[in-house]
Design an enzyme around this catalytic site. Structure first.
Site, mmCIF file in Angstrom:
data_model
loop_
_atom_site.group_PDB
_atom_site.id
_atom_site.type_symbol
_atom_site.label_atom_id
_atom_site.label_comp_id
_atom_site.label_asym_id
_atom_site.label_seq_id
_atom_site.Cartn_x
_atom_site.Cartn_y
_atom_site.Cartn_z
ATOM 1 C CD GLU A 178 -0.998 2.693 -8.337
ATOM 2 O OE1 GLU A 178 -2.229 2.529 -8.496
ATOM 3 O OE2 GLU A 178 -0.297 3.367 -9.092
ATOM 4 C CG ASP B 240 -9.342 3.118 1.670
ATOM 5 O OD1 ASP B 240 -8.559 2.917 0.719
ATOM 6 O OD2 ASP B 240 -8.976 3.154 2.857
ATOM 7 N N GLY C 48 -5.043 3.191 -7.994
ATOM 8 C CA GLY C 48 -5.330 3.361 -9.419
ATOM 9 C C GLY C 48 -4.561 4.492 -10.081
ATOM 10 C CG ASP D 30 -2.022 0.905 1.237
ATOM 11 O OD1 ASP D 30 -2.056 1.765 0.353
ATOM 12 O OD2 ASP D 30 -2.888 0.789 2.135
#
Ligand code: GLA
Length: 491
Positions: free
Chosen positions: A291, A314, A293, A253
């Site tokens: 990431e 999210d 998109g 992430d």
């Protein structure tokens, strides 16, 4: 030159004991012709450029560059310089606010606080495809329900519930620990789990003994999004640690890497670095890129070793967010397929914020787009209705279809959308979504289902085969999901 710029607090200002998040250690202001410019330096985010800098009565007003949307500023910041040589800095990053006081910095202060990349990124290269993720990954992740309030005992009981509920046998395989398991590094730099995860290897053994696989989470930045230790400067070492524990899935992430891995090239290479490191361990580990998109990730996700990549920020347990992601955002990406899948984020089914019809819409949108099905609720206390939605073998078969096509919208009539996905056996999946607030009815047209015979329609949620009906009523925010057999070949 305007008077304001002349009396500007040019130079470096440093903070000796800044709050641990986002740990801003330095503020620098410079003059660029008539314009004032500046940066903040954070231990986590590196150097962040100020935008819209204005000096008013000894107070500097500015925004920080917004990586998600360059057209919109982030939260507003101020730096107030008093007559005694002190500065008070106030502002926010993500969900935190800070107010901190600093002083003029010396050259030596600047040198120790200047952010430098811990290690150069590897030269641009591509990884060959491997045999993993021939179909979209299925499993569970801790984040949507538990955030970072997790521990080994919870993970064990979730693994038990995967088996007992029948969800493992329905196809859900991965048990993923998201953010919140990390502790500190040992003297040799080896990352250790925190006290809530006393023995990661034993936990992996427990999960494996139940026919399941274990996933973990990390970041290319110094800190993860919830503030835990990231893999920055320790990429290869962490990959080896994960492999030694028996980890089967890594979600990576961007988080605090976002302001210094902030171009298409650096983000790609930061993801390549971990992809290559995981590959070098020799253990088959599914690699999930997160990431949000950025920078056309669907175009290069496979080349950096990724098996799935997030296409969005999210998800939340609300119809509005889920629908925006599923109907509008994920379809904008280059379609995924065997070996590499678009990931519109984890499922919220069973978390209570949507109706049953909305949850059916959620899982159907994901299945139609061949998205990973990573559950995000508490399996130990789920209702029969939640279980029925997640265990529906017809939905799962459409998601897991080995052709791996990403279904698309083919027709919109008012609030009703018809989506189609070709399947490996020549059948098609047809989803009739109703995005409206009232029930709606639609007649299917032959053009909606080319190459099929309307006589062999299976209604996935109703269970029963539908005969020749082509008129369907769809509940508000609901869906009818059909599997339509191919026409018999002409003799
Ligand atoms: C980001 C990700 C989420 C989750 C959290 C953990 O917000 O997008 O999926 O992993 O970080 O902190």
């Amino acid at each position: 030159m305007p008077a304001a710029a002349q009396s500007a607090p040019i130079g470096a200002w440093v903070f000796d004991n800044p709050p641990a998040y986002p740990e801003i250690t330095m503020l620098q202001v410079r003059r660029d012709g008539d314009v004032l410019r500046g940066t903040l330096t954070s231990r986590w985010y590196g150097r962040i450029e100020m935008q819209h800098v204005v000096l008013q009565d000894r107070t500097l007003h500015f925004d920080l560059r917004n990586i998600n949307d360059p057209t919109r500023p982030t939260r507003h910041w101020t730096a107030r310089f008093d007559h005694k040589g002190a500065v008070t800095l106030s502002g926010g990053i993500w969900h935190s606010d800070v107010t901190q006081t600093g002083r003029r910095g010396t050259l030596a202060d600047v040198r120790t606080r200047t952010f430098r990349l811990a290690r150069k990124l590897p030269p641009r290269a591509s990884l060959a495809p491997d045999a993993l993720a021939a179909v979209p990954p299925m499993g569970w992740s801790s984040w949507n329900k538990f955030a970072d309030k997790i521990d080994a005992a919870t993970i064990r009981s979730i693994a038990d519930a995967m088996v007992a509920s029948g969800l493992r046998d329905a196809g859900y395989l991965y048990v993923n620990i998201d953010d919140g398991w990390q502790g500190v590094r040992g003297r040799d730099g080896t990352l250790r789990p925190n006290h809530r995860f006393p023995d990661m290897k034993a936990l992996a053994d427990y999960v494996h003994a139940r026919g399941l696989k274990l996933g973990l989470y990390s970041s290319p930045g110094p800190r993860t999004c919830a503030g835990y230790e990231g893999s920055y400067g320790h990429v290869e070492q962490d990959a080896r640690t994960f492999a030694a524990w028996g980890i089967d899935y890594v979600k990576y992430d961007l988080c605090s890497g976002e302001w210094f891995y902030d171009t298409a090239g650096t983000v790609r290479q930061a993801y390549y670095a971990m992809g290559a490191a995981l590959r070098a361990t020799g253990r088959p580990i599914l690699y999930s890129l997160c990431e949000y998109g950025r920078f056309d990730v669907a175009g290069w996700g496979r080349a950096v070793g990724g098996h799935l990549w997030r296409t969005t920020g999210d998800i939340t347990d609300a119809y509005k967010t889920m629908a925006e992601i599923g109907f509008d955002r994920n379809p904008r990406f280059t379609p995924g397929g065997p070996g590499g899948w678009n990931d519109p984020d984890m499922l919220e089914v069973g978390n209570g914020g949507m109706s049953e019809d909305e949850y059916r819409t959620h899982i159907t949108l994901w299945a139609m787009q061949a998205a990973p099905l990573i559950m995000g609720h508490d399996l130990r206390t789920m209702s029969a209705a939640t279980k029925a939605i997640l265990e529906n073998s017809g939905v799962i078969a459409i998601d897991q279809d080995r052709l791996g096509a990403q279904g698309q919208r083919v027709r919109t009539v008012g609030a009703i959308e018809i989506w189609r996905k070709p399947l490996a056996d020549g059948a098609i999946a047809l989803a009739i979504f109703n995005r409206g607030m009232a029930a709606g009815t639609i007649d299917l047209l032959p053009a909606d289902m080319p190459g099929t015979s309307a006589g062999a329609i299976k209604d996935i949620f109703e269970g029963e085969p539908t005969t020749v009906a082509t008129r369907f009523t769809v509940a508000a925010h609901g869906v009818r999901l059909l599997r339509i057999a191919p026409s018999a070949p002409a003799r």
